[in-house]
Scaffold this motif. Structure first.
Motif, short mmCIF file in Angstrom:
data_model
loop_
_atom_site.label_atom_id
_atom_site.label_comp_id
_atom_site.label_asym_id
_atom_site.label_seq_id
_atom_site.Cartn_x
_atom_site.Cartn_y
_atom_site.Cartn_z
N GLY A 83 0.73 -0.99 0.07
CA GLY A 83 0.22 -0.07 0.10
C GLY A 83 0.89 1.02 0.03
N HIS A 84 0.36 2.46 0.52
CA HIS A 84 0.98 3.62 0.54
C HIS A 84 0.54 4.59 1.71
CE1 HIS A 84 -2.04 6.05 -1.60
NE2 HIS A 84 -2.45 5.02 -2.11
N LEU A 85 1.56 5.43 2.10
CA LEU A 85 1.12 6.17 3.25
C LEU A 85 1.75 7.79 3.00
CD1 LEU A 85 4.17 6.00 4.48
CD2 LEU A 85 3.25 4.07 5.78
N GLN A 86 1.64 8.59 3.98
CA GLN A 86 2.36 10.02 4.06
C GLN A 86 3.48 9.53 4.93
OE1 GLN A 86 3.88 12.59 5.24
NE2 GLN A 86 2.46 14.36 4.98
N PRO A 87 4.62 9.73 4.21
CA PRO A 87 5.99 9.30 4.73
C PRO A 87 6.42 10.14 6.26
CG PRO A 87 6.29 9.48 2.28
CD PRO A 87 5.02 10.21 2.62
N LEU A 88 6.08 11.37 5.84
CA LEU A 88 6.74 12.06 6.93
C LEU A 88 5.60 12.01 8.22
CD1 LEU A 88 8.68 14.30 8.10
CD2 LEU A 88 7.46 16.11 7.24
N ALA A 89 4.30 11.96 8.04
CA ALA A 89 3.65 11.78 9.09
C ALA A 89 3.72 10.22 9.88
CB ALA A 89 1.97 11.63 8.63
N TYR A 90 4.23 9.27 9.12
CA TYR A 90 4.48 7.96 9.56
C TYR A 90 5.74 8.19 10.43
CZ TYR A 90 6.27 3.06 9.76
OH TYR A 90 6.63 1.90 10.11
N ALA A 91 6.74 8.71 10.09
CA ALA A 91 7.85 8.96 10.78
C ALA A 91 7.59 9.69 12.19
CB ALA A 91 8.89 9.85 10.02
N GLN A 92 6.74 10.66 12.11
CA GLN A 92 6.39 11.54 13.23
C GLN A 92 5.76 10.73 14.09
OE1 GLN A 92 4.77 15.23 11.81
NE2 GLN A 92 6.69 15.99 11.23
N GLY A 93 4.73 9.76 13.53
CA GLY A 93 4.06 8.89 14.45
C GLY A 93 4.69 7.93 15.21
N LEU A 94 5.81 7.44 14.53
CA LEU A 94 6.71 6.26 15.11
C LEU A 94 7.44 7.13 16.38
CD1 LEU A 94 8.54 4.58 12.19
CD2 LEU A 94 6.88 3.52 13.76
N ALA A 95 7.96 8.34 16.04
CA ALA A 95 8.41 9.21 16.96
C ALA A 95 7.74 9.39 18.24
CB ALA A 95 8.95 10.30 16.55
N ARG A 96 6.45 9.89 17.96
CA ARG A 96 5.67 9.81 19.17
C ARG A 96 5.24 8.55 20.06
NH1 ARG A 96 3.35 13.52 15.51
NH2 ARG A 96 1.62 11.77 14.77
N ALA A 97 5.20 7.42 19.24
CA ALA A 97 4.97 6.06 20.05
C ALA A 97 6.09 5.75 20.74
CB ALA A 97 4.62 5.10 18.81
N ALA A 98 7.38 6.19 20.18
CA ALA A 98 8.60 5.75 20.93
C ALA A 98 8.68 6.60 22.35
CB ALA A 98 9.65 5.99 19.99
N GLU A 99 8.32 7.78 22.08
CA GLU A 99 8.56 8.73 23.18
C GLU A 99 7.62 8.32 24.23
OE1 GLU A 99 10.40 12.88 21.66
OE2 GLU A 99 8.25 12.20 20.69
N GLY A 100 6.48 7.93 24.09
CA GLY A 100 5.46 7.40 24.80
C GLY A 100 5.80 6.21 25.54
N LEU A 101 6.91 5.64 25.11
CA LEU A 101 7.54 4.22 26.00
C LEU A 101 8.64 4.82 26.75
CD1 LEU A 101 6.63 1.40 23.60
CD2 LEU A 101 5.39 2.12 25.55
N GLY A 102 8.97 6.11 26.62
CA GLY A 102 10.21 6.60 27.58
C GLY A 102 11.41 6.83 26.53
N VAL A 103 11.51 6.61 25.16
CA VAL A 103 12.43 6.94 24.49
C VAL A 103 12.90 8.46 24.40
CG1 VAL A 103 13.58 6.87 21.88
CG2 VAL A 103 12.17 4.83 22.93
N VAL A 104 14.11 8.96 24.41
CA VAL A 104 14.58 10.29 24.23
C VAL A 104 15.06 10.54 23.07
CG1 VAL A 104 16.07 12.03 25.47
CG2 VAL A 104 15.05 10.22 26.86
N ILE A 105 14.49 11.53 22.34
CA ILE A 105 15.03 11.95 20.94
C ILE A 105 15.84 13.30 20.94
CG2 ILE A 105 14.45 12.34 18.53
CD1 ILE A 105 12.12 10.35 19.01
N HIS A 106 17.07 13.70 20.66
CA HIS A 106 17.43 14.77 20.54
C HIS A 106 17.69 15.03 19.23
CE1 HIS A 106 18.77 14.57 24.76
NE2 HIS A 106 19.09 13.43 24.71
N GLU A 107 17.07 16.20 18.82
CA GLU A 107 17.09 16.79 17.41
C GLU A 107 18.41 17.58 17.27
OE1 GLU A 107 12.84 16.28 15.27
OE2 GLU A 107 12.75 17.91 17.00
#
Length: 428
Positions: free
Chosen positions: A183-207
């Motif tokens: 299938g297909h998806l909106q790529p940047l929205a998917y990346a941002q969704g993965l980041a939110r899911a990871a942060e919800g489990l305690g992952v720390v992301i430094h941009e």
């Protein structure tokens, strides 16, 4: 708070999303269980998979989440890899090739699970069609379809020209191999969704935290200009953007520019008349075209490639002409935006995943086929870090050779090779 389009490469993807707060850059020295380089799909998937297992994880991103290929790609999520199954069989034998293909199906299932489980809104649509232009391409597609059905237990549909034109209003193609599972998806929205899911489990992301050095050892360390993170394990997920961090990985991939355009808004009726079932489409030429509809009724049309640091000359005009070649009825429609980025290809187009040292892992070489495979890569690396090595061991059996010519000559040599494949597409 900054708008995504101001700190990502300008694209319809970035401009269509709401503002995102900038995550703090790394400052000072820290320690964690696992440190990940890169907040694209691979790094975010690894971080999420590890967090689900209870690990403490930090991610270092040089720019913004999804800044590279993960936020700019064509959005087509396809079962398989950048090479065909017959290539995998030549590389690792029939038994391992079957395992690798089945793993790719696991990757697609994982993508779908995460979209649902973490409620990631990225405009997912079912269905992908691979379409031939020439008789040679049609014969190859039909043979591949039978092979996947008979030896890999993967059913696909063959549509003749009439069946295809009931869904795709283009005179260019002779038929289609349709895959309902892709299938297909909106790529940047998917990346941002993965980041939110990871942060919800305690992952720390430094941009805004580019890594300048990997220090190997019993507790490897990633260093930036303003800090460092030591960890039990490190995951390298920089793909085409490593830039000296791990030279032995860089020799086995080639950064290749690929480009996408967004048409003007067509309106719901006109857009739906082009692709009635909303599927993604890609031809099977070496210099391929691929396209799909956006949520706001544009045609997103990709293709072209550049083996230098510069986009091809007259890119907007070239992309517009190719769009008109596929859809002559859009002769009055132009490209409102054109953007691009690098994908990382390997010589054999097979994935390159494994270990640099016993505690430094990597995944790269998605060869333009990474939307689903990157999620699998992160899960496979997380399993290995947790001591479950079976799937990573299979990927490590794939042989990978460096590109010839070194840093100076590998690009001209690849350009020469690509010219032959383009000529073959034109003549056969």
């Amino acid at each position: 708070m900054s708008r995504a389009g101001q700190d990502h490469v300008s694209s319809w993807y970035a401009d269509s999303l709401p503002a995102q707060p900038l995550r703090p850059a790394l400052a000072g020295d820290h320690a964690t269980d696992v440190c990940v380089l890169g907040a694209g799909y691979t790094g975010l998937s690894a971080a999420l998979s590890l967090a689900e297992r209870g690990y403490r994880v930090s991610v270092l991103e040089a720019h913004r989440v999804g800044w590279g290929a993960s936020g700019r790609n064509g959005g087509q999520a396809i079962v398989g890899y950048g090479c065909e199954v017959d290539t995998l069989e030549q590389l690792v034998g029939a038994q391992d090739a079957r395992l690798l293909f089945d793993y790719s199906r696991d990757g697609m299932a994982l993508l779908r699970h995460r979209l649902q489980h973490y409620q990631i809104d990225c405009d997912w649509h079912d269905g992908h069609a691979s379409v031939p232009i020439t008789a040679r391409q049609e014969r190859a597609l039909r043979a591949g379809l039978l092979d996947l059905a008979e030896r890999y237990d993967y059913p696909l549909q063959w549509w003749d020209r009439t069946q295809l034109q009931a869904q795709l209003d283009s005179p260019r193609y002779t038929g289609a191999m349709f895959d309902a599972a892709s299938g297909h998806l909106q790529p940047l929205a998917y990346a941002q969704g993965l980041a939110r899911a990871a942060e919800g489990l305690g992952v720390v992301i430094h941009e805004q935290s580019p890594v300048v050095q990997l220090v190997r050892g019993p507790r490897p360390q990633l260093r930036t200009a303003h800090g460092s993170i030591s960890a039990d394990h490190v995951v390298i997920a920089g793909n085409a953007w490593l830039q000296g961090i791990a030279p032995e990985l860089e020799t086995r991939i080639m950064p290749v520019g690929t480009y996408i355009g967004a048409s003007q808004v067509l309106g719901a009726e006109r857009a739906r008349s082009l692709i009635r079932n909303g599927m993604a489409v890609a031809d099977v030429s070496w210099a391929l075209d691929y396209f799909r509809l956006s949520a706001d009724n544009r045609l997103l049309f990709g293709g072209r490639a550049s083996y230098s640091a510069l986009p091809p000359p007259g890119l907007r005009g070239v992309m517009t002409r190719r769009m008109h070649q596929v859809f002559p009825q859009l002769a009055d429609v132009g490209m409102e935006q054109v953007w691009g980025g690098y994908v990382d290809i390997t010589r054999n187009r097979a994935p390159h995943w494994g270990r640099l040292t016993p505690n430094v892992y990597f995944a790269q070489g998605f060869s333009g086929h990474g939307v689903a495979a990157t999620g699998l890569a992160g899960a496979v690396l997380a399993e290995a870090i947790a001591g479950q090595n079976a799937r990573l061991d299979v990927f490590q059996r794939i042989p990978h050779r460096p590109f010839p010519g070194g840093r100076l000559l590998r690009t001209p040599l690849l350009v020469a090779a690509m010219s032959w494949y383009k000529l073959r597409d034109a003549l056969w």
